[in-house]
Motif scaffolding. Structure first.
Motif, PDB file in Angstrom:
ATOM      1  N   UNK A   1       0.864  -1.181   0.000  1.00  0.00           N
ATOM      2  CA  UNK A   1       0.000   0.000   0.000  1.00  0.00           C
ATOM      3  C   UNK A   1       0.901   1.231   0.000  1.00  0.00           C
ATOM      4  N   UNK A   2       0.653   2.129  -0.941  1.00  0.00           N
ATOM      5  CA  UNK A   2       1.362   3.400  -1.019  1.00  0.00           C
ATOM      6  C   UNK A   2       0.375   4.525  -0.810  1.00  0.00           C
ATOM      7  N   UNK A   3       0.718   5.473   0.038  1.00  0.00           N
ATOM      8  CA  UNK A   3      -0.110   6.660   0.232  1.00  0.00           C
ATOM      9  C   UNK A   3       0.728   7.893  -0.060  1.00  0.00           C
ATOM     10  N   UNK A   4       0.099   8.907  -0.682  1.00  0.00           N
ATOM     11  CA  UNK A   4       0.848  10.110  -0.981  1.00  0.00           C
ATOM     12  C   UNK A   4       0.043  11.083  -1.817  1.00  0.00           C
ATOM     13  N   UNK A   5       0.737  11.993  -2.472  1.00  0.00           N
ATOM     14  CA  UNK A   5       0.092  13.000  -3.311  1.00  0.00           C
ATOM     15  C   UNK A   5       0.563  12.829  -4.754  1.00  0.00           C
ATOM     16  N   UNK A   6      -0.367  13.066  -5.676  1.00  0.00           N
ATOM     17  CA  UNK A   6      -0.097  12.778  -7.085  1.00  0.00           C
ATOM     18  C   UNK A   6      -0.090  14.038  -7.934  1.00  0.00           C
ATOM     19  N   UNK A   7       0.689  13.991  -8.991  1.00  0.00           N
ATOM     20  CA  UNK A   7       0.668  15.005 -10.041  1.00  0.00           C
ATOM     21  C   UNK A   7       0.641  14.289 -11.385  1.00  0.00           C
ATOM     22  N   UNK A   8       0.214  15.010 -12.422  1.00  0.00           N
ATOM     23  CA  UNK A   8       0.103  14.448 -13.763  1.00  0.00           C
ATOM     24  C   UNK A   8       1.207  15.055 -14.623  1.00  0.00           C
ATOM     25  N   UNK A   9       2.152  14.225 -15.036  1.00  0.00           N
ATOM     26  CA  UNK A   9       3.323  14.709 -15.762  1.00  0.00           C
ATOM     27  C   UNK A   9       3.209  14.450 -17.259  1.00  0.00           C
ATOM     28  N   UNK A  10       3.648  15.437 -18.044  1.00  0.00           N
ATOM     29  CA  UNK A  10       3.776  15.266 -19.494  1.00  0.00           C
ATOM     30  C   UNK A  10       5.238  15.376 -19.929  1.00  0.00           C
ATOM     31  N   UNK A  11       6.149  15.222 -18.985  1.00  0.00           N
ATOM     32  CA  UNK A  11       7.573  15.341 -19.284  1.00  0.00           C
ATOM     33  C   UNK A  11       7.962  14.356 -20.395  1.00  0.00           C
ATOM     34  N   UNK A  12       8.496  14.839 -21.517  1.00  0.00           N
ATOM     35  CA  UNK A  12       8.786  13.956 -22.656  1.00  0.00           C
ATOM     36  C   UNK A  12       9.757  12.833 -22.317  1.00  0.00           C
ATOM     37  N   UNK A  13      10.820  13.134 -21.581  1.00  0.00           N
ATOM     38  CA  UNK A  13      11.811  12.109 -21.264  1.00  0.00           C
ATOM     39  C   UNK A  13      11.211  11.018 -20.380  1.00  0.00           C
ATOM     40  N   UNK A  14      10.410  11.414 -19.397  1.00  0.00           N
ATOM     41  CA  UNK A  14       9.767  10.440 -18.522  1.00  0.00           C
ATOM     42  C   UNK A  14       8.786   9.583 -19.307  1.00  0.00           C
ATOM     43  N   UNK A  15       7.994  10.213 -20.164  1.00  0.00           N
ATOM     44  CA  UNK A  15       7.028   9.475 -20.968  1.00  0.00           C
ATOM     45  C   UNK A  15       7.720   8.479 -21.887  1.00  0.00           C
ATOM     46  N   UNK A  16       8.784   8.913 -22.548  1.00  0.00           N
ATOM     47  CA  UNK A  16       9.517   8.027 -23.456  1.00  0.00           C
ATOM     48  C   UNK A  16      10.125   6.854 -22.701  1.00  0.00           C
ATOM     49  N   UNK A  17      10.583   7.088 -21.480  1.00  0.00           N
ATOM     50  CA  UNK A  17      11.202   6.022 -20.692  1.00  0.00           C
ATOM     51  C   UNK A  17      10.198   4.958 -20.289  1.00  0.00           C
ATOM     52  N   UNK A  18       8.897   5.293 -20.356  1.00  0.00           N
ATOM     53  CA  UNK A  18       7.857   4.356 -19.950  1.00  0.00           C
ATOM     54  C   UNK A  18       7.073   3.826 -21.148  1.00  0.00           C
ATOM     55  N   UNK A  19       7.655   3.965 -22.346  1.00  0.00           N
ATOM     56  CA  UNK A  19       7.021   3.415 -23.545  1.00  0.00           C
ATOM     57  C   UNK A  19       6.974   1.897 -23.449  1.00  0.00           C
ATOM     58  N   UNK A  20       5.912   1.323 -23.980  1.00  0.00           N
ATOM     59  CA  UNK A  20       5.734  -0.132 -23.980  1.00  0.00           C
ATOM     60  C   UNK A  20       5.230  -0.544 -25.359  1.00  0.00           C
ATOM     61  N   UNK A  21       5.930  -1.493 -25.976  1.00  0.00           N
ATOM     62  CA  UNK A  21       5.583  -1.958 -27.322  1.00  0.00           C
ATOM     63  C   UNK A  21       5.465  -0.786 -28.303  1.00  0.00           C
ATOM     64  N   UNK A  22       6.436   0.101 -28.215  1.00  0.00           N
ATOM     65  CA  UNK A  22       6.547   1.278 -29.089  1.00  0.00           C
ATOM     66  C   UNK A  22       5.397   2.260 -28.908  1.00  0.00           C
ATOM     67  N   UNK A  23       4.669   2.148 -27.820  1.00  0.00           N
ATOM     68  CA  UNK A  23       3.580   3.083 -27.526  1.00  0.00           C
ATOM     69  C   UNK A  23       3.953   3.924 -26.306  1.00  0.00           C
ATOM     70  N   UNK A  24       4.059   5.220 -26.515  1.00  0.00           N
ATOM     71  CA  UNK A  24       4.448   6.142 -25.448  1.00  0.00           C
ATOM     72  C   UNK A  24       3.205   6.703 -24.762  1.00  0.00           C
ATOM     73  N   UNK A  25       3.123   6.630 -23.435  1.00  0.00           N
ATOM     74  CA  UNK A  25       1.949   7.177 -22.750  1.00  0.00           C
ATOM     75  C   UNK A  25       1.851   8.692 -22.925  1.00  0.00           C
ATOM     76  N   UNK A  26       0.623   9.174 -22.986  1.00  0.00           N
ATOM     77  CA  UNK A  26       0.416  10.623 -23.124  1.00  0.00           C
ATOM     78  C   UNK A  26       0.732  11.359 -21.834  1.00  0.00           C
ATOM     79  N   UNK A  27       0.488  10.704 -20.715  1.00  0.00           N
ATOM     80  CA  UNK A  27       0.791  11.290 -19.409  1.00  0.00           C
ATOM     81  C   UNK A  27       1.298  10.188 -18.482  1.00  0.00           C
ATOM     82  N   UNK A  28       1.951  10.598 -17.418  1.00  0.00           N
ATOM     83  CA  UNK A  28       2.421   9.687 -16.373  1.00  0.00           C
ATOM     84  C   UNK A  28       1.968  10.246 -15.029  1.00  0.00           C
ATOM     85  N   UNK A  29       1.419   9.381 -14.197  1.00  0.00           N
ATOM     86  CA  UNK A  29       1.030   9.786 -12.852  1.00  0.00           C
ATOM     87  C   UNK A  29       2.231   9.626 -11.928  1.00  0.00           C
ATOM     88  N   UNK A  30       2.633  10.714 -11.307  1.00  0.00           N
ATOM     89  CA  UNK A  30       3.724  10.691 -10.333  1.00  0.00           C
ATOM     90  C   UNK A  30       3.131  10.779  -8.933  1.00  0.00           C
TER      91      UNK A  30
END
Length: 335
Positions: free
Chosen positions: A236-265
């Motif tokens: 269980x993780x508890x905390x505060x979230x933000x919605x990131x569109x950072x290009x480098x972070x998004x690219x690092x989390x690509x899966x099967x050549x599909x890059x997410x539009x946003x990442x929840x931090x």
């Protein structure tokens, strides 16, 4: 780091909530929901604990543990620290089935007053391989040995668990306190540790409701319950979230050549790795206990019927509003 801070930015990035998607939600438990609940031995529960903290965990243990008493009332075991009268949300799991049932409402000491129910598509479960590990615990021994850990940061044991985890549920709430529990699934490493107290979760295709993101813009506090198929522990993780569109972070989390539009931090304020009694009793990873889909309503039928109910609700609301307007016109504009 680029961060989304407003609804218009969010919708420009991930798209608008479409009416057909939202109309698949119904305000009560129908026979389809009842049938699914009868086969479900466990669910993720997001709720507000003492002190106003958002929490998430797995509850249950046996099929039918969440018992509908009426279409608007669900009896289930409620954690002792849950605050009565606050928003809570269930993500219901049926072993071996891809889809999940989401039920939102208000919690009390004995269960949930239902305000919304809808079927979530199976993409998160498919990506996670949640039921593909059904042979791992058939002997009742897998997952019973493992360390536990708790603290304000993600410790080494929890970090190792997250690296193997492929399924999670994120609990959040909107500005009015209404709660939601949304499933997330990916290959192992779904919840990526990007700092001593920071984790990242990529947004993948799903129901297209974007409830979590809209909620985070209202109230950034979230809680996650994270699962490794075949392990009887959860994080269980508890905390505060933000919605990131950072290009480098998004690219690092690509899966099967599909890059997410946003990442929840999520900036973690508390992390807890522990054995979960509901998982142990439910034996989710025993393939012999997986439900034959032929025993369940077909997802397409559920969505069709829920959409029809949503249209009926909308038509009834329009009819009621027209009737009220006509009556008011008669009263105010008779001469």
């Amino acid at each position: 780091m680029a961060t989304i801070r407003a609804v218009d930015e969010l919708e420009q990035t991930v798209g608008n909530r479409s009416l057909p998607v939202m109309m698949k939600s119904i305000p009560r438990l129908d026979p389809h929901c009842v049938a699914l609940l009868a086969h479900a031995p466990v669910a993720a529960l997001g709720y507000v604990a003492n002190g106003g903290r958002m929490r998430a965990g797995l509850v249950g243990g046996a099929a039918g543990f969440a018992a509908p008493e009426t279409p608007s009332r669900l009896r289930l075991p409620v954690p002792a620290d849950a605050v009565p009268g606050t928003g809570a949300s269930l993500l219901v799991l049926v072993p071996g089935w891809r889809e999940t049932l989401r039920v939102n409402g208000t919690v009390d000491r004995e269960g949930l007053a239902v305000e919304e129910a809808f079927l979530h598509c199976g993409k998160a479960v498919i990506r996670s391989g949640l039921w593909a590990s059904g042979d791992l615990a058939g002997d009742g021994e897998a997952g019973t040995v493992g360390v536990e850990e708790e603290g304000p940061a993600v410790g080494p044991a929890a970090a190792a668990f997250l690296a193997a985890a492929s399924f999670a549920v994120i609990a959040s709430r909107d500005g009015a306190g209404l709660a939601d529990a949304s499933p997330k699934g990916d290959p192992p490493g779904l919840v990526r540790l990007v700092g001593p107290t920071t984790v990242a979760i990529a947004d993948r295709p799903g129901n297209r409701r974007t409830d979590t993101f809209h909620n985070v813009l209202d109230d950034p506090e979230v809680a996650l319950v994270v699962v490794v198929p075949g392990d009887e522990r959860t994080v269980e993780l508890r905390g505060t979230a933000t919605i990131s569109t950072d290009p480098a972070l998004r690219e690092s989390m690509a899966e099967r050549r599909s890059t997410p539009k946003v990442v929840l931090l999520v900036e973690v304020s508390h992390a807890r790795l522990a054995h979960n009694p509901a998982l142990r009793e439910a034996r989710l990873w025993d393939a012999c206990g997986h439900v034959d889909p032929a025993e369940l309503p077909k997802p397409a039928v559920i969505w069709r019927d829920h959409l029809a109910q949503g249209e009926a609700e909308r038509d009834q609301a329009a009819e009621d509003a027209m009737e009220a307007g006509l009556e008011l016109d008669y009263q105010q504009n008779l001469y």
